[in-house]
Scaffold this active site. Structure first.
Site, short mmCIF file in Angstrom:
data_model
loop_
_atom_site.label_atom_id
_atom_site.label_comp_id
_atom_site.label_asym_id
_atom_site.label_seq_id
_atom_site.Cartn_x
_atom_site.Cartn_y
_atom_site.Cartn_z
N HIS A 182 3.29 22.69 41.73
CA HIS A 182 4.19 23.12 42.82
C HIS A 182 5.66 22.90 42.46
O HIS A 182 6.51 23.72 42.76
CB HIS A 182 3.84 22.38 44.12
CG HIS A 182 3.82 20.90 43.95
ND1 HIS A 182 2.81 20.26 43.27
CD2 HIS A 182 4.70 19.93 44.34
CE1 HIS A 182 3.06 18.94 43.27
NE2 HIS A 182 4.21 18.72 43.90
N CYS A 186 6.48 21.53 35.22
CA CYS A 186 6.24 20.68 36.39
C CYS A 186 7.60 20.06 36.75
O CYS A 186 8.63 20.58 36.32
CB CYS A 186 5.13 19.66 36.16
SG CYS A 186 5.47 18.34 34.98
N GLY A 187 7.61 19.00 37.51
CA GLY A 187 8.89 18.43 37.93
C GLY A 187 9.71 17.96 36.74
O GLY A 187 10.89 18.31 36.60
N THR A 188 9.09 17.17 35.88
CA THR A 188 9.77 16.66 34.70
C THR A 188 9.30 17.33 33.41
O THR A 188 9.93 17.14 32.36
CB THR A 188 9.47 15.15 34.53
OG1 THR A 188 8.04 14.99 34.45
CG2 THR A 188 10.01 14.35 35.71
N GLY A 189 8.18 18.03 33.48
CA GLY A 189 7.55 18.58 32.28
C GLY A 189 6.65 17.55 31.59
O GLY A 189 5.90 17.90 30.67
N GLY A 220 4.09 15.32 32.89
CA GLY A 220 2.67 15.29 33.23
C GLY A 220 1.93 16.52 32.73
O GLY A 220 0.83 16.42 32.17
N HIS A 229 9.41 22.58 12.93
CA HIS A 229 8.72 21.43 12.33
C HIS A 229 7.31 21.18 12.86
O HIS A 229 6.47 20.68 12.13
CB HIS A 229 9.55 20.16 12.52
CG HIS A 229 10.76 20.10 11.63
ND1 HIS A 229 11.46 18.94 11.39
CD2 HIS A 229 11.39 21.08 10.91
CE1 HIS A 229 12.47 19.21 10.57
NE2 HIS A 229 12.45 20.50 10.27
N ASN A 230 7.08 21.48 14.14
CA ASN A 230 5.77 21.14 14.75
C ASN A 230 4.90 22.36 14.99
O ASN A 230 3.76 22.21 15.44
CB ASN A 230 5.96 20.41 16.08
CG ASN A 230 7.01 19.34 16.06
OD1 ASN A 230 8.02 19.41 16.78
ND2 ASN A 230 6.83 18.35 15.22
N ARG A 272 12.88 19.92 37.61
CA ARG A 272 13.79 19.01 38.30
C ARG A 272 14.75 18.32 37.33
O ARG A 272 15.58 17.53 37.75
CB ARG A 272 12.97 17.95 39.06
CG ARG A 272 12.16 18.53 40.21
CD ARG A 272 11.23 17.48 40.83
NE ARG A 272 10.49 18.05 41.95
CZ ARG A 272 9.38 17.49 42.46
NH1 ARG A 272 8.93 16.34 41.98
NH2 ARG A 272 8.76 18.07 43.48
N ARG A 278 6.22 21.23 3.87
CA ARG A 278 5.76 19.85 4.14
C ARG A 278 5.35 19.67 5.60
O ARG A 278 4.54 18.80 5.91
CB ARG A 278 6.85 18.84 3.76
CG ARG A 278 8.08 18.86 4.66
CD ARG A 278 9.17 17.93 4.14
NE ARG A 278 10.29 17.79 5.05
CZ ARG A 278 11.27 18.68 5.21
NH1 ARG A 278 11.24 19.82 4.51
NH2 ARG A 278 12.25 18.47 6.05
N HIS A 279 5.89 20.52 6.46
CA HIS A 279 5.54 20.41 7.89
C HIS A 279 4.12 20.89 8.16
O HIS A 279 3.50 20.46 9.12
CB HIS A 279 6.55 21.20 8.73
CG HIS A 279 7.96 20.76 8.50
ND1 HIS A 279 8.39 19.50 8.81
CD2 HIS A 279 9.01 21.40 7.93
CE1 HIS A 279 9.66 19.37 8.46
NE2 HIS A 279 10.06 20.52 7.93
N ARG A 335 1.64 18.05 8.04
CA ARG A 335 1.70 17.18 9.21
C ARG A 335 1.05 17.85 10.42
O ARG A 335 0.37 17.19 11.22
CB ARG A 335 3.16 16.82 9.50
CG ARG A 335 3.72 15.96 8.39
CD ARG A 335 5.22 16.01 8.27
NE ARG A 335 5.65 15.26 7.08
CZ ARG A 335 6.87 15.33 6.57
NH1 ARG A 335 7.79 16.09 7.14
NH2 ARG A 335 7.18 14.63 5.50
C1 RB5 Z 1 5.09 16.22 41.28
O1 RB5 Z 1 5.71 15.58 42.33
C2 RB5 Z 1 5.51 15.61 39.96
O2 RB5 Z 1 4.98 14.34 39.84
C3 RB5 Z 1 5.09 16.49 38.81
O3 RB5 Z 1 5.61 17.75 38.97
C4 RB5 Z 1 5.52 16.05 37.42
O4 RB5 Z 1 6.89 15.78 37.38
C5 RB5 Z 1 4.71 15.03 36.77
O5 RB5 Z 1 4.90 14.69 35.59
#
Ligand code: RB5
Length: 143
Positions: free
Chosen positions: A9, A65-68, A70, A98-99, A109, A132-133, A136
């Site tokens: 979400h 996601c919010g932070t990427g 999870g 490289h990866n 966020r 070399r990559h 790995r």
């Molecule tokens: C959702 O609130 C938040 O936890 C999710 O989007 C994410 O940031 C988790 O890593």
């Protein structure tokens, strides 16, 4: 090239923006959800996108996601997925060089939308350097 997209979400609006951006570039996408800002669990969507890439249904995957954090953790549970959480264009370029990252994770966020789309473009346009990559990446793939 066909790209799998997925988000929770918190990443929904960024996923939609990326989807529109890719469509404008004529790139085919497979949208694996979520479909609204109603609360869902990011592991489900990250894993689903990882499977689409690892199974060869799509060439690459982009997850938000919010932070990427999870959703990238969930994607990387899938053998064959190499999902890189990036916060700037240099990271997006380096993870291709490289990866050989076949998935890009972004935080809705934590990253503004202009930077996010610049990262998507850079990540799509940058080739893996091999050499070399490759050794790995082979080690990663065996894990
Ligand atoms: C959702 O609130 C938040 O936890 C999710 O989007 C994410 O940031 C988790 O890593």
């Amino acid at each position: 090239m066909k790209i799998a997209l997925a988000s929770d979400h918190a990443g929904f609006e960024l996923k939609e923006l990326v989807k529109k951006h890719l469509a404008e570039k004529g790139i085919e996408v497979l949208d694996l959800g979520t479909d609204s800002k109603e609360s869902v669990d990011y592991p489900v969507y990250g894993h689903k996108c990882g499977e689409a890439v690892a199974d060869g249904i799509c060439d690459r995957g982009i997850v938000c996601c919010g932070t990427g954090i999870g959703i990238s953790m969930a994607a990387n549970k899938v053998k064959g997925a190499r999902c890189a959480l990036c916060t700037d264009v240099n990271m997006a370029v380096m993870t291709r060089k490289h990866n050989d990252a076949n998935m890009l994770a972004m935080g809705a966020r934590t990253t503004d939308s202009v930077t996010a789309l610049e990262m998507v473009d850079a990540w799509l346009e940058t080739e893996f350097e091999g050499g070399r990559h490759q050794r790995r990446v082979d080690i990663l793939n065996e894990m």
